[in-house]
Design an enzyme around this catalytic site. Structure first.
Site, PDB file in Angstrom:
ATOM      1  N   ASP A  23      33.893  37.965  37.786  1.00  0.00           N
ATOM      2  CA  ASP A  23      35.103  38.367  38.624  1.00  0.00           C
ATOM      3  C   ASP A  23      35.270  40.234  38.609  1.00  0.00           C
ATOM      4  OD1 ASP A  23      37.964  37.453  39.768  1.00  0.00           O
ATOM      5  OD2 ASP A  23      38.310  39.354  38.615  1.00  0.00           O
TER       6      ASP A  23
ATOM      7  N   TYR B  97      37.602  48.061  41.179  1.00  0.00           N
ATOM      8  CA  TYR B  97      36.957  48.426  39.907  1.00  0.00           C
ATOM      9  C   TYR B  97      35.810  49.505  39.846  1.00  0.00           C
ATOM     10  CZ  TYR B  97      39.438  43.975  38.738  1.00  0.00           C
ATOM     11  OH  TYR B  97      40.192  42.990  38.642  1.00  0.00           O
TER      12      TYR B  97
END
Length: 282
Positions: free
Chosen positions: A53, A58
């Site tokens: 995930d 990110y």
């Protein structure tokens, strides 16, 4: 309390669109792009994980893709999730953002694409969902869902009679933030709950009662927290950049928390949010 039959890291959840998602995945939030992310993903895949995930926010999608290719594991055996961040929401911008994520990951398709949060407001949320539905039609995405949606956001989305309904809502869930009302609404709407920050970002690992329960099963507090989420029927995403912890977080299929211990852990609930809480956004 309902017992959950789990078959190790090969345990899957059947989503409402009939696709399967591994119940345990590796979250890579706050893991630095480059070697740190590549190592974490490779260690997880070597340990048997088949669910990774990530998110555009990110900044480590490139590293996730590199690790998947280095692993030598066939693409169709790895479930990959990434997310549409707030500043990319909107119809055309969401399409472009997904294509960029695919390019960074080096993949032909994304298994699960999520709207990262409801923060940009109703109009952009709605346009983004239309874009996600188009991405499914184009074959770029297999399943779509949301993250950090509160009950009112889900009612708004479901009330729009979408062609494709969300298959998951990824939210912060752990014994100190059980999100009972939201989790119940999600489940009743035939949407899966994905639990992120299931270890409360480590903030509560020293809790004395949690320690007593862990000692009873000869497990670590982190393992007990992962097991709690699994027995709740949630898809769970513990995050770590350390090989031993990645392996330890997956070693949770050889014990079963008794009803009494599950109830004690439920009583920890204090509405503790370890990160952000967009579920309350307008």
């Amino acid at each position: 309390m309902t017992r959950v039959n789990l078959d190790g890291l090969q345990s899957f959840y059947a989503l409402s669109n009939a696709r399967q998602i591994p119940l345990l995945g590796l979250g890579v939030y706050l893991i630095e792009p480059g070697k740190a992310t590549e190592d974490a993903v490779l260690w997880a895949l070597q340990a048997g994980y088949r669910h990774i995930d990530t998110a555009s926010m990110y900044r480590n999608e490139v590293s996730v893709g590199n690790a998947i290719r280095k692993s030598g594991i066939p693409r169709d055996q790895i479930f990959v999730t990434t997310k549409l961040y707030d500043h990319d929401q909107g119809f055309e911008s969401a399409i472009s953002a997904c294509e960029l994520s695919l390019e960074k990951l080096g993949l032909d398709y994304i298994d699960l694409y999520l709207i990262h949060s409801p923060n940009p407001g109703p109009e952009r949320r709605n346009d983004s969902w239309k874009a996600l539905q188009k991405l499914v039609a184009l074959g770029k995405v297999k399943s779509i869902g949301v993250s950090n949606y509160g009950v009112h956001h889900l009612k708004e989305l479901l009330g729009s009679n979408p062609t494709i309904r969300p298959v998951v809502n990824q939210i912060e869930v752990h014994p100190w933030l059980t999100a009972r009302k939201l989790s119940r609404f999600v489940s009743l709407s035939i949407i899966a709950v994905e639990a992120y920050s299931p270890l409360s970002r480590g903030h509560k690992l020293e809790d004395p009662m949690l320690g007593k329960i862990a000692a009873k099963y000869s497990k670590s507090p982190a393992q007990v927290l992962v097991r709690w989420s699994l027995q709740k029927g949630y898809i769970v995403l513990p995050k770590s950049a350390h090989k031993d912890r990645i392996e330890q977080n997956a070693d949770v299929f050889d014990f079963d928390l008794a009803d009494g211990d599950m109830n004690v852990m439920d009583s920890f609930n204090e509405g503790y949010v370890s990160g952000w809480d967009p579920t309350v956004a307008p």
